[in-house]
Design a protein around this motif. Structure first.
Motif, PDB file in Angstrom:
ATOM      1  N   ALA A 123       0.835  -1.214   0.000  1.00  0.00           N
ATOM      2  CA  ALA A 123       0.000   0.000   0.000  1.00  0.00           C
ATOM      3  C   ALA A 123       0.864   1.255   0.000  1.00  0.00           C
ATOM      4  N   ASP A 124       1.890   1.278   0.835  1.00  0.00           N
ATOM      5  CA  ASP A 124       2.757   2.457   0.904  1.00  0.00           C
ATOM      6  C   ASP A 124       3.517   2.661  -0.400  1.00  0.00           C
ATOM      7  N   ILE A 125       4.001   1.563  -0.995  1.00  0.00           N
ATOM      8  CA  ILE A 125       4.741   1.667  -2.257  1.00  0.00           C
ATOM      9  C   ILE A 125       3.830   2.176  -3.361  1.00  0.00           C
ATOM     10  N   ILE A 126       2.617   1.669  -3.433  1.00  0.00           N
ATOM     11  CA  ILE A 126       1.676   2.135  -4.455  1.00  0.00           C
ATOM     12  C   ILE A 126       1.402   3.622  -4.283  1.00  0.00           C
ATOM     13  N   ASP A 127       1.198   4.056  -3.044  1.00  0.00           N
ATOM     14  CA  ASP A 127       0.930   5.473  -2.782  1.00  0.00           C
ATOM     15  C   ASP A 127       2.107   6.363  -3.158  1.00  0.00           C
ATOM     16  N   ALA A 128       3.319   5.838  -3.083  1.00  0.00           N
ATOM     17  CA  ALA A 128       4.519   6.629  -3.367  1.00  0.00           C
ATOM     18  C   ALA A 128       4.947   6.556  -4.832  1.00  0.00           C
ATOM     19  N   SER A 129       4.268   5.736  -5.643  1.00  0.00           N
ATOM     20  CA  SER A 129       4.655   5.497  -7.038  1.00  0.00           C
ATOM     21  C   SER A 129       3.716   6.208  -7.999  1.00  0.00           C
ATOM     22  N   ASP A 130       4.235   6.448  -9.190  1.00  0.00           N
ATOM     23  CA  ASP A 130       3.380   6.947 -10.270  1.00  0.00           C
ATOM     24  C   ASP A 130       2.746   5.776 -11.012  1.00  0.00           C
ATOM     25  N   ALA A 131       3.343   4.606 -10.892  1.00  0.00           N
ATOM     26  CA  ALA A 131       2.825   3.358 -11.456  1.00  0.00           C
ATOM     27  C   ALA A 131       3.590   2.224 -10.789  1.00  0.00           C
ATOM     28  N   VAL A 132       3.052   1.007 -10.881  1.00  0.00           N
ATOM     29  CA  VAL A 132       3.754  -0.168 -10.361  1.00  0.00           C
ATOM     30  C   VAL A 132       3.809  -1.233 -11.442  1.00  0.00           C
ATOM     31  N   MET A 133       4.851  -2.066 -11.372  1.00  0.00           N
ATOM     32  CA  MET A 133       5.022  -3.156 -12.316  1.00  0.00           C
ATOM     33  C   MET A 133       5.146  -4.459 -11.529  1.00  0.00           C
ATOM     34  N   VAL A 134       4.313  -5.419 -11.864  1.00  0.00           N
ATOM     35  CA  VAL A 134       4.401  -6.735 -11.243  1.00  0.00           C
ATOM     36  C   VAL A 134       5.415  -7.537 -12.055  1.00  0.00           C
ATOM     37  N   ALA A 135       6.586  -7.762 -11.488  1.00  0.00           N
ATOM     38  CA  ALA A 135       7.641  -8.519 -12.163  1.00  0.00           C
ATOM     39  C   ALA A 135       7.468  -9.989 -11.800  1.00  0.00           C
ATOM     40  N   ARG A 136       6.567 -10.644 -12.514  1.00  0.00           N
ATOM     41  CA  ARG A 136       6.184 -12.020 -12.175  1.00  0.00           C
ATOM     42  C   ARG A 136       7.343 -12.994 -12.228  1.00  0.00           C
ATOM     43  N   GLY A 137       8.265 -12.786 -13.164  1.00  0.00           N
ATOM     44  CA  GLY A 137       9.390 -13.713 -13.270  1.00  0.00           C
ATOM     45  C   GLY A 137      10.239 -13.715 -12.015  1.00  0.00           C
ATOM     46  N   ASP A 138      10.641 -12.530 -11.562  1.00  0.00           N
ATOM     47  CA  ASP A 138      11.451 -12.459 -10.344  1.00  0.00           C
ATOM     48  C   ASP A 138      10.645 -12.866  -9.117  1.00  0.00           C
ATOM     49  N   LEU A 139       9.388 -12.448  -9.047  1.00  0.00           N
ATOM     50  CA  LEU A 139       8.562 -12.873  -7.904  1.00  0.00           C
ATOM     51  C   LEU A 139       8.440 -14.388  -7.850  1.00  0.00           C
ATOM     52  N   GLY A 140       8.325 -15.021  -9.017  1.00  0.00           N
ATOM     53  CA  GLY A 140       8.210 -16.477  -9.076  1.00  0.00           C
ATOM     54  C   GLY A 140       9.467 -17.195  -8.640  1.00  0.00           C
ATOM     55  N   LEU A 141      10.599 -16.505  -8.684  1.00  0.00           N
ATOM     56  CA  LEU A 141      11.844 -17.083  -8.173  1.00  0.00           C
ATOM     57  C   LEU A 141      12.009 -16.808  -6.684  1.00  0.00           C
ATOM     58  N   GLU A 142      11.425 -15.717  -6.210  1.00  0.00           N
ATOM     59  CA  GLU A 142      11.612 -15.281  -4.830  1.00  0.00           C
ATOM     60  C   GLU A 142      10.560 -15.833  -3.870  1.00  0.00           C
ATOM     61  N   MET A 143       9.443 -16.293  -4.403  1.00  0.00           N
ATOM     62  CA  MET A 143       8.378 -16.862  -3.568  1.00  0.00           C
ATOM     63  C   MET A 143       7.826 -18.080  -4.287  1.00  0.00           C
ATOM     64  N   PRO A 144       7.069 -18.911  -3.600  1.00  0.00           N
ATOM     65  CA  PRO A 144       6.485 -20.055  -4.295  1.00  0.00           C
ATOM     66  C   PRO A 144       5.686 -19.585  -5.518  1.00  0.00           C
ATOM     67  N   LEU A 145       5.947 -20.208  -6.645  1.00  0.00           N
ATOM     68  CA  LEU A 145       5.346 -19.801  -7.912  1.00  0.00           C
ATOM     69  C   LEU A 145       3.825 -19.737  -7.831  1.00  0.00           C
ATOM     70  N   GLU A 146       3.229 -20.638  -7.081  1.00  0.00           N
ATOM     71  CA  GLU A 146       1.769 -20.672  -6.998  1.00  0.00           C
ATOM     72  C   GLU A 146       1.185 -19.462  -6.270  1.00  0.00           C
ATOM     73  N   HIS A 147       2.018 -18.676  -5.571  1.00  0.00           N
ATOM     74  CA  HIS A 147       1.533 -17.470  -4.885  1.00  0.00           C
ATOM     75  C   HIS A 147       1.517 -16.250  -5.800  1.00  0.00           C
ATOM     76  N   VAL A 148       2.238 -16.314  -6.906  1.00  0.00           N
ATOM     77  CA  VAL A 148       2.374 -15.142  -7.784  1.00  0.00           C
ATOM     78  C   VAL A 148       1.034 -14.654  -8.326  1.00  0.00           C
ATOM     79  N   PRO A 149       0.136 -15.511  -8.841  1.00  0.00           N
ATOM     80  CA  PRO A 149      -1.144 -14.995  -9.334  1.00  0.00           C
ATOM     81  C   PRO A 149      -1.952 -14.267  -8.259  1.00  0.00           C
ATOM     82  N   GLN A 150      -1.915 -14.784  -7.044  1.00  0.00           N
ATOM     83  CA  GLN A 150      -2.638 -14.137  -5.941  1.00  0.00           C
ATOM     84  C   GLN A 150      -2.035 -12.765  -5.645  1.00  0.00           C
ATOM     85  N   VAL A 151      -0.715 -12.666  -5.634  1.00  0.00           N
ATOM     86  CA  VAL A 151      -0.044 -11.386  -5.397  1.00  0.00           C
ATOM     87  C   VAL A 151      -0.369 -10.414  -6.524  1.00  0.00           C
TER      88      VAL A 151
END
Length: 167
Positions: A123-151
């Motif tokens: 929430a804080d990052i979104i409020d401080a940004s002009d836009a956000v990018m969901v980097a699914r590839g890196d998120l899928g390496l950093e957390m269980p892949l099955e959590h990425v769609p929910q995030v």
């Protein structure tokens, strides 16, 4: 080249090279060296990235190289900046301060969400940004892949409710 990694990892941690193509298990870490065992190997080319899933990394924010690149971009007249590995709003504040120092205080900043730590401050990052990018590839390496769609859905829902564009 990221010295804090040798302090952050411990035996049993995983390190992924080249977008997860090579999987390593940390056997020991005594700065400045990390000793690993190859779990799943392969050819490793030059300038490949490293991911450290479930390893709390120090909040580096904007590195010296990032600052140099940002100053170069500001001088070249970039239209917007996609800031990699944002973990907190302090990362965005630092990038905005550099842009302002370059005479470009209104340059739009896109927060790239690539680590689980960013999701914890979403929430804080979104409020401080002009836009956000969901980097699914890196998120899928950093957390269980099955959590990425929910995030991703969480990011989309929250950003849309605040009128912040999402990539």
């Amino acid at each position: 080249t990221y010295a804090p990694l040798a302090v952050a990892v411990k035996p049993g941690d995983r390190l992924l090279l080249d977008d997860g193509k090579i999987d390593l298990s940390v056997e020991s870490a005594t700065p400045p060296a990390i000793t690993t065992r190859v779990v799943d190997g392969g050819m490793l080319g030059e300038h490949k990235g490293i991911n450290a899933p479930n390893v709390p990394l120090p909040a580096v924010g904007v590195t010296a190289k990032d600052e140099a690149d940002l100053r170069f971009g500001m001088a070249a007249g970039v239209d917007l900046v996609a800031l990699s590995f944002v973990q907190t709003t302090a990362d965005l504040a630092r990038a905005r301060a550099i842009a302002a120092d370059c005479g470009r205080p209104d340059t739009p900043m896109i927060a790239k969400l690539e680590r689980p730590e960013a999701v914890q401050c979403l929430a804080d990052i979104i409020d401080a940004s002009d836009a956000v990018m969901v980097a699914r590839g890196d998120l899928g390496l950093e957390m269980p892949l099955e959590h990425v769609p929910q995030v991703q859905k969480q990011v989309l829902r929250l950003a849309r409710s605040r009128g912040v564009p999402v990539i």
